[in-house]
Motif scaffolding. Sequence first.
Motif, PDB file in Angstrom:
ATOM      1  N   TYR A   1     103.662  -3.436 -50.053  1.00 43.76           N
ATOM      2  CA  TYR A   1     102.352  -4.088 -49.936  1.00 43.76           C
ATOM      3  C   TYR A   1     102.408  -5.450 -49.238  1.00 43.76           C
ATOM      4  O   TYR A   1     101.386  -5.958 -48.794  1.00 43.76           O
ATOM      5  CB  TYR A   1     101.720  -4.277 -51.326  1.00 43.76           C
TER       6      TYR A   1
ATOM      7  N   VAL B   1      96.964  -4.428 -57.187  1.00 43.29           N
ATOM      8  CA  VAL B   1      97.841  -3.248 -57.303  1.00 43.29           C
ATOM      9  C   VAL B   1      98.250  -3.063 -58.768  1.00 43.29           C
ATOM     10  O   VAL B   1      98.679  -4.027 -59.407  1.00 43.29           O
ATOM     11  CB  VAL B   1      99.108  -3.433 -56.427  1.00 43.29           C
ATOM     12  N   PRO B   2      98.103  -1.832 -59.313  1.00 42.23           N
ATOM     13  CA  PRO B   2      98.514  -1.633 -60.706  1.00 42.23           C
ATOM     14  C   PRO B   2      99.991  -2.013 -60.903  1.00 42.23           C
ATOM     15  O   PRO B   2     100.849  -1.542 -60.161  1.00 42.23           O
ATOM     16  CB  PRO B   2      98.294  -0.132 -60.935  1.00 42.23           C
ATOM     17  N   TYR B   3     100.228  -2.844 -61.877  1.00 40.56           N
ATOM     18  CA  TYR B   3     101.575  -3.334 -62.221  1.00 40.56           C
ATOM     19  C   TYR B   3     102.252  -4.100 -61.082  1.00 40.56           C
ATOM     20  O   TYR B   3     103.451  -4.316 -61.109  1.00 40.56           O
ATOM     21  CB  TYR B   3     102.483  -2.190 -62.709  1.00 40.56           C
TER      22      TYR B   3
ATOM     23  N   TRP C   1     106.380   4.667 -65.800  1.00 45.45           N
ATOM     24  CA  TRP C   1     104.918   4.634 -65.720  1.00 45.45           C
ATOM     25  C   TRP C   1     104.414   3.511 -64.795  1.00 45.45           C
ATOM     26  O   TRP C   1     103.640   3.795 -63.860  1.00 45.45           O
ATOM     27  CB  TRP C   1     104.309   4.550 -67.117  1.00 45.45           C
ATOM     28  N   PRO C   2     104.851   2.240 -65.004  1.00 46.37           N
ATOM     29  CA  PRO C   2     104.403   1.195 -64.068  1.00 46.37           C
ATOM     30  C   PRO C   2     104.799   1.501 -62.624  1.00 46.37           C
ATOM     31  O   PRO C   2     104.037   1.247 -61.698  1.00 46.37           O
ATOM     32  CB  PRO C   2     105.130  -0.071 -64.553  1.00 46.37           C
ATOM     33  N   LEU C   3     105.992   2.093 -62.457  1.00 50.35           N
ATOM     34  CA  LEU C   3     106.470   2.415 -61.107  1.00 50.35           C
ATOM     35  C   LEU C   3     105.562   3.460 -60.460  1.00 50.35           C
ATOM     36  O   LEU C   3     105.180   3.347 -59.293  1.00 50.35           O
ATOM     37  CB  LEU C   3     107.902   2.955 -61.230  1.00 50.35           C
TER      38      LEU C   3
ATOM     39  N   ARG D   1     102.417   4.094 -61.270  1.00 52.64           N
ATOM     40  CA  ARG D   1     101.091   3.491 -61.043  1.00 52.64           C
ATOM     41  C   ARG D   1     101.117   2.585 -59.818  1.00 52.64           C
ATOM     42  O   ARG D   1     100.166   2.501 -59.054  1.00 52.64           O
ATOM     43  CB  ARG D   1     100.651   2.703 -62.279  1.00 52.64           C
ATOM     44  N   TYR D   2     102.234   1.869 -59.648  1.00 57.06           N
ATOM     45  CA  TYR D   2     102.389   0.949 -58.508  1.00 57.06           C
ATOM     46  C   TYR D   2     102.383   1.731 -57.197  1.00 57.06           C
ATOM     47  O   TYR D   2     101.804   1.291 -56.202  1.00 57.06           O
ATOM     48  CB  TYR D   2     103.704   0.184 -58.672  1.00 57.06           C
ATOM     49  N   LEU D   3     103.017   2.905 -57.217  1.00 49.55           N
ATOM     50  CA  LEU D   3     103.170   3.672 -55.974  1.00 49.55           C
ATOM     51  C   LEU D   3     102.026   4.662 -55.736  1.00 49.55           C
ATOM     52  O   LEU D   3     101.822   5.096 -54.607  1.00 49.55           O
ATOM     53  CB  LEU D   3     104.500   4.442 -55.998  1.00 49.55           C
ATOM     54  N   ALA D   4     101.275   4.990 -56.808  1.00 49.39           N
ATOM     55  CA  ALA D   4     100.212   5.989 -56.672  1.00 49.39           C
ATOM     56  C   ALA D   4      99.149   5.512 -55.692  1.00 49.39           C
ATOM     57  O   ALA D   4      98.840   4.315 -55.646  1.00 49.39           O
ATOM     58  CB  ALA D   4      99.593   6.250 -58.044  1.00 49.39           C
TER      59      ALA D   4
ATOM     60  N   ARG E   1      95.751   4.433 -53.978  1.00 48.36           N
ATOM     61  CA  ARG E   1      94.624   3.744 -54.601  1.00 48.36           C
ATOM     62  C   ARG E   1      93.327   4.332 -54.068  1.00 48.36           C
ATOM     63  O   ARG E   1      93.196   4.583 -52.874  1.00 48.36           O
ATOM     64  CB  ARG E   1      94.692   2.249 -54.291  1.00 48.36           C
TER      65      ARG E   1
END
Lengths: 367, 139
Positions: free
Chosen positions: A61, A80-82, B27-29, B31-34, B36
């Motif tokens: 990003y 961005v999530p997390y 899970w955070p990984l 979500r971070y890569l999914a 948007r």
Amino acid sequence: MRVLNKIVDWIDQRIGAREILKKELTGYLLPRNINAWYSLGSILLFAFALQVLSGILLLIYYVPDADKAFKSVSYIMNEVPYGWLIRMCHAVGSNMMVLALLLHMLSVLFMGSYKRPRELNWLTGFILFSMIQGISLTGYLLPWSQLSFWATTVATNSANAIPVVGPYLVEFLRGGVLVGPPTLGRFFALHVAVIPAGIAALIGAHLFLLKRTGVSTPPFGKKNTESQLQSDVYHHEDHPGGIPFFPDFALEDLRGIAIYMACFLAVLFFDPYLFFPKDAFIPANAFVTPAHIKPEWYFLANYQTLKIFPNELIGLSLQGAAMTFLALLPFVDRGRERHPLKRPLFMACSVGGLLLWIGLSIWGHFS
Amino acid sequence: MDNSGRRTFLGICLAGLGALTAAAVGWPLFRYLAPRTNKESAGKVVIPEAEVKAGEAKFFEYAGSSAVLLRKQDGSLIAFSAICTHLGCIVQWEKDKQDFLCPCHGGHYNSDGAVTAGPPPKPLPRIPFSVAGGNITVG
């Protein structure tokens, strides 16, 4: 388990994997009096791997463009999530890694492990230390905040003190007269490609040297397991009757990594902005210099030294001399004694040097 | 508790702890890569009616993807996804032939989006739209 064994058998029949595992893990014997300080190398490897992983994730990003860098970091932190977790892992991790590296160096110093035949281990380690400082400095600019911009301005400006080539060197480092978009491009390339590749290569060399010389025996603790042969020909330091690396010391390493992670996560979740002054949250502005701009904590002593001496060249030369002395320490301190309490001159100098460094850092922080 | 029982118990605890750690990291990984969902492009798209002339097509971004609005020779309007149903390339409007061509593998669709030649397995999906006050609202 049966399937796993079959896979291992299949590989073993082809490359003799079990033989390697036995030699490098269960048959790799370490001194019986080895202590927890010896885990710092593994902790550093783990910390570096974490930095590489979080750095790669940030690259997804982050935009290395002066107009977009700060926005992209804000986007990572807020949208961005997390993203905040990954970014804070990278930022906090860099500080924690420097701390672990300093402790690793101190343990090597006080246990005299830098002495013959480990001069090259010390030298590669010292270069690694300098490269970690370099990667931290270049990474500091990338968020393109007021802190990044002005800390880099001050840091690069110190090269100005070098006679004759100084001003050109500053311009060369920055890619222009002042810190600007070309500096970001250069520092980005150094931070994500050049220096990490150098660090990886040097870690390889450091581990190779460790393997060839053998693990040093701590100068205190339980009975020595070192074979005491001393000669001018190559000799690998074996530890007959020592403890196996796997599972015994691998578990010690894991414990060390767990303690490191506990400290790391404590900072990450309870005081994530510990290493962030408020200028880190303001976008870079080349026309507004913030008051009291300070470098990272591990550069505070260097910063204060430059402030103490009115002549920058003297300040810089002193730092260069101190760094050179430290790098060449194994060639200066050639005595065989390694127990810290039996080396009063070394103890006085190193404790004095350490206190001076801490004192200068505190002074730099509050000045 | 005998040694093997203790070993099994500790093994299970360790596996559970490992699974928890893997989930806490994974899970955070993920979500971070999914990918948007872009809220801005997921909304409606308004195009002035005058921009789409008879026999011409207008390509635009819609819901994070590519879409096309076509005014046929008879003046009627129709909106499709511009993504070829074969392997996902963007189709082109051939004004002279009044059909869509996918340049990747030579798929052809007529002005109703139906496959006329080539490998596409399905017609181009249609997108709902409405016309009011001289504007075409897609979505």
